[in-house]
Design a protein around this motif. Structure first.
Motif, PDB file in Angstrom:
ATOM      1  N   GLY A 126    -155.321  78.023 -20.977  1.00  0.00           N
ATOM      2  CA  GLY A 126    -154.274  78.522 -21.860  1.00  0.00           C
ATOM      3  C   GLY A 126    -154.824  79.143 -23.134  1.00  0.00           C
ATOM      4  N   LEU A 127    -155.875  78.543 -23.684  1.00  0.00           N
ATOM      5  CA  LEU A 127    -156.493  79.113 -24.877  1.00  0.00           C
ATOM      6  C   LEU A 127    -157.070  80.497 -24.583  1.00  0.00           C
ATOM      7  N   GLY A 128    -157.710  80.643 -23.429  1.00  0.00           N
ATOM      8  CA  GLY A 128    -158.256  81.950 -23.067  1.00  0.00           C
ATOM      9  C   GLY A 128    -157.180  83.012 -22.977  1.00  0.00           C
ATOM     10  N   LEU A 129    -156.056  82.663 -22.358  1.00  0.00           N
ATOM     11  CA  LEU A 129    -154.938  83.603 -22.267  1.00  0.00           C
ATOM     12  C   LEU A 129    -154.444  83.997 -23.661  1.00  0.00           C
ATOM     13  N   THR A 130    -154.255  83.000 -24.525  1.00  0.00           N
ATOM     14  CA  THR A 130    -153.719  83.262 -25.855  1.00  0.00           C
ATOM     15  C   THR A 130    -154.685  84.081 -26.703  1.00  0.00           C
ATOM     16  N   VAL A 131    -155.964  83.731 -26.663  1.00  0.00           N
ATOM     17  CA  VAL A 131    -156.956  84.465 -27.457  1.00  0.00           C
ATOM     18  C   VAL A 131    -157.017  85.922 -27.020  1.00  0.00           C
ATOM     19  N   TRP A 132    -157.019  86.162 -25.705  1.00  0.00           N
ATOM     20  CA  TRP A 132    -157.074  87.554 -25.250  1.00  0.00           C
ATOM     21  C   TRP A 132    -155.831  88.306 -25.716  1.00  0.00           C
ATOM     22  N   CYS A 133    -154.667  87.687 -25.597  1.00  0.00           N
ATOM     23  CA  CYS A 133    -153.431  88.353 -26.019  1.00  0.00           C
ATOM     24  C   CYS A 133    -153.460  88.681 -27.511  1.00  0.00           C
ATOM     25  N   LEU A 134    -153.859  87.711 -28.338  1.00  0.00           N
ATOM     26  CA  LEU A 134    -153.898  87.956 -29.779  1.00  0.00           C
ATOM     27  C   LEU A 134    -154.885  89.062 -30.127  1.00  0.00           C
ATOM     28  N   ASP A 135    -156.004  89.112 -29.412  1.00  0.00           N
ATOM     29  CA  ASP A 135    -157.016  90.136 -29.679  1.00  0.00           C
ATOM     30  C   ASP A 135    -156.586  91.522 -29.233  1.00  0.00           C
ATOM     31  N   HIS A 136    -155.582  91.600 -28.348  1.00  0.00           N
ATOM     32  CA  HIS A 136    -155.208  92.899 -27.767  1.00  0.00           C
ATOM     33  C   HIS A 136    -153.752  93.271 -28.034  1.00  0.00           C
ATOM     34  N   GLY A 137    -153.149  92.653 -29.039  1.00  0.00           N
ATOM     35  CA  GLY A 137    -151.806  93.054 -29.450  1.00  0.00           C
ATOM     36  C   GLY A 137    -150.713  92.714 -28.456  1.00  0.00           C
ATOM     37  N   SER A 139    -147.835  90.365 -27.453  1.00  0.00           N
ATOM     38  CA  SER A 139    -146.992  89.388 -28.149  1.00  0.00           C
ATOM     39  C   SER A 139    -146.141  88.544 -27.214  1.00  0.00           C
ATOM     40  N   ARG A 140    -146.087  88.928 -25.916  1.00  0.00           N
ATOM     41  CA  ARG A 140    -145.292  88.157 -24.961  1.00  0.00           C
ATOM     42  C   ARG A 140    -145.989  88.147 -23.603  1.00  0.00           C
ATOM     43  N   LEU A 141    -145.826  87.031 -22.905  1.00  0.00           N
ATOM     44  CA  LEU A 141    -146.266  86.903 -21.527  1.00  0.00           C
ATOM     45  C   LEU A 141    -145.059  86.592 -20.660  1.00  0.00           C
ATOM     46  N   SER A 142    -144.901  87.322 -19.573  1.00  0.00           N
ATOM     47  CA  SER A 142    -143.866  86.983 -18.601  1.00  0.00           C
ATOM     48  C   SER A 142    -144.504  86.196 -17.456  1.00  0.00           C
ATOM     49  N   THR A 159    -140.637  79.660 -25.342  1.00  0.00           N
ATOM     50  CA  THR A 159    -140.362  80.238 -24.030  1.00  0.00           C
ATOM     51  C   THR A 159    -138.866  80.246 -23.743  1.00  0.00           C
ATOM     52  N   GLU A 160    -138.395  81.309 -23.117  1.00  0.00           N
ATOM     53  CA  GLU A 160    -136.999  81.360 -22.701  1.00  0.00           C
ATOM     54  C   GLU A 160    -136.922  81.856 -21.260  1.00  0.00           C
ATOM     55  N   PRO A 161    -135.936  81.381 -20.505  1.00  0.00           N
ATOM     56  CA  PRO A 161    -135.825  81.799 -19.104  1.00  0.00           C
ATOM     57  C   PRO A 161    -135.259  83.207 -18.980  1.00  0.00           C
ATOM     58  N   LEU A 162    -135.711  83.900 -17.967  1.00  0.00           N
ATOM     59  CA  LEU A 162    -135.129  85.184 -17.599  1.00  0.00           C
ATOM     60  C   LEU A 162    -134.081  85.015 -16.501  1.00  0.00           C
ATOM     61  N   GLY A 163    -134.113  83.864 -15.846  1.00  0.00           N
ATOM     62  CA  GLY A 163    -133.164  83.587 -14.782  1.00  0.00           C
ATOM     63  C   GLY A 163    -132.988  82.103 -14.592  1.00  0.00           C
ATOM     64  N   LEU A 164    -131.994  81.725 -13.827  1.00  0.00           N
ATOM     65  CA  LEU A 164    -131.759  80.321 -13.502  1.00  0.00           C
ATOM     66  C   LEU A 164    -132.761  79.861 -12.455  1.00  0.00           C
ATOM     67  N   VAL A 178    -140.238  84.252 -20.163  1.00  0.00           N
ATOM     68  CA  VAL A 178    -141.079  85.022 -21.073  1.00  0.00           C
ATOM     69  C   VAL A 178    -141.423  84.138 -22.256  1.00  0.00           C
ATOM     70  N   SER A 179    -142.685  84.173 -22.669  1.00  0.00           N
ATOM     71  CA  SER A 179    -143.193  83.319 -23.745  1.00  0.00           C
ATOM     72  C   SER A 179    -143.731  84.171 -24.888  1.00  0.00           C
ATOM     73  N   GLN A 180    -143.493  83.705 -26.106  1.00  0.00           N
ATOM     74  CA  GLN A 180    -144.031  84.365 -27.292  1.00  0.00           C
ATOM     75  C   GLN A 180    -145.486  83.944 -27.501  1.00  0.00           C
ATOM     76  N   ILE A 181    -146.314  84.883 -27.920  1.00  0.00           N
ATOM     77  CA  ILE A 181    -147.714  84.618 -28.215  1.00  0.00           C
ATOM     78  C   ILE A 181    -147.968  84.944 -29.678  1.00  0.00           C
ATOM     79  N   ASP A 182    -148.379  83.945 -30.441  1.00  0.00           N
ATOM     80  CA  ASP A 182    -148.670  84.175 -31.855  1.00  0.00           C
ATOM     81  C   ASP A 182    -149.697  83.147 -32.314  1.00  0.00           C
ATOM     82  N   LYS A 183    -150.049  83.222 -33.601  1.00  0.00           N
ATOM     83  CA  LYS A 183    -151.068  82.319 -34.132  1.00  0.00           C
ATOM     84  C   LYS A 183    -150.625  80.857 -34.035  1.00  0.00           C
ATOM     85  N   ALA A 184    -149.344  80.602 -34.215  1.00  0.00           N
ATOM     86  CA  ALA A 184    -148.844  79.231 -34.101  1.00  0.00           C
ATOM     87  C   ALA A 184    -149.069  78.685 -32.697  1.00  0.00           C
TER      88      ALA A 184
END
Length: 212
Positions: A126-137, A139-142, A159-164, A178-184
């Motif tokens: 999970g850290l690898g995913l987040t670090v890459w996202c933050l480094d490459h702009g 902001s969301r992962l689906s 995170t919020e659902p796109l469907g039931l 879809v999940s938000q990616i940020d420093k927090a």
């Protein structure tokens, strides 16, 4: 802690990529009993392993692939757009340069008999995913994930659902999200990595009491 393989450095890591596809097959086909049309026996590579895909790997000290995940741009065909669009019955799947799709989040638990090491390995992924996202702009992962993992994701990513939840003839209820990616997000993941022993002990305590 983790290794990121991109289109730019892929040629340097052919052996690791092959090992990753073999590990994925062992887990998703051999253990999870998924049927994936068109893949080779012993090698999970499908139409969403493309020249644009980014892979995040966690390796053992001996260099074995213990865990992996893949990231694909939503501006190209991806799993939600091509296979599971009808699952998104609450809101449309997001598309944009700042939105990437995460799939094949897979760990080989046979390499991690210690539950704390298993937890830390998933944290590293999970850290690898987040670090890459933050480094490459990004902001969301689906995602398309099963309900149990969705509940875990919510502890780290907003995170919020796109469907039931949808059950397709097996024991897994699937949820597009879809999940938000940020420093927090990164800070929460680092805290969980540091507190791995306590978190795992708290998780296992009810099971140990039940078996006593």
């Amino acid at each position: 802690m983790f290794k990121i393989i991109t289109p730019e450095n892929r040629s340097e890591h052919r052996g690791l990529i092959d090992a990753m596809h073999e590990m994925r097959y062992r887990i998703v086909v051999g253990e999870w009993c998924w049927h994936i049309p068109g893949i080779e026996e012993g090698y999970d590579k499908d139409q969403f392993d493309t020249d644009a895909t980014v892979y995040v790997l966690v390796l053992s000290e001996a260099g074995e692939v213990m865990a992996s995940s893949r990231l694909n741009p939503t501006t190209r065909p991806h799993m939600l757009s091509e296979l599971f669009a009808d699952y998104c019955d609450l809101q449309p799947y997001p598309i944009g340069p700042d939105v990437w799709e995460c799939s094949r989040f897979v760990t080989d638990r046979s390499l991690m008999p210690d539950p704390v090491e298993d937890f830390r390995t998933r944290c590293r992924l999970g850290l690898g995913l987040t670090v890459w996202c933050l480094d490459h702009g990004v902001s969301r992962l689906s995602w398309l994930t099963h309900q149990k993992f969705y509940n875990l994701v919510q502890r780290v990513w907003t995170t919020e659902p796109l469907g039931l939840p949808r059950r397709e003839g097996d024991d897994w209820a699937w949820i597009p999200a879809v999940s938000q990616i940020d420093k927090a997000t990164l800070d929460r993941q680092l805290d969980r990595y540091r507190d791995a022993e306590t978190i795992v002990a708290d998780y296992l305590a009810p099971k140990l009491r039940a078996s006593a």
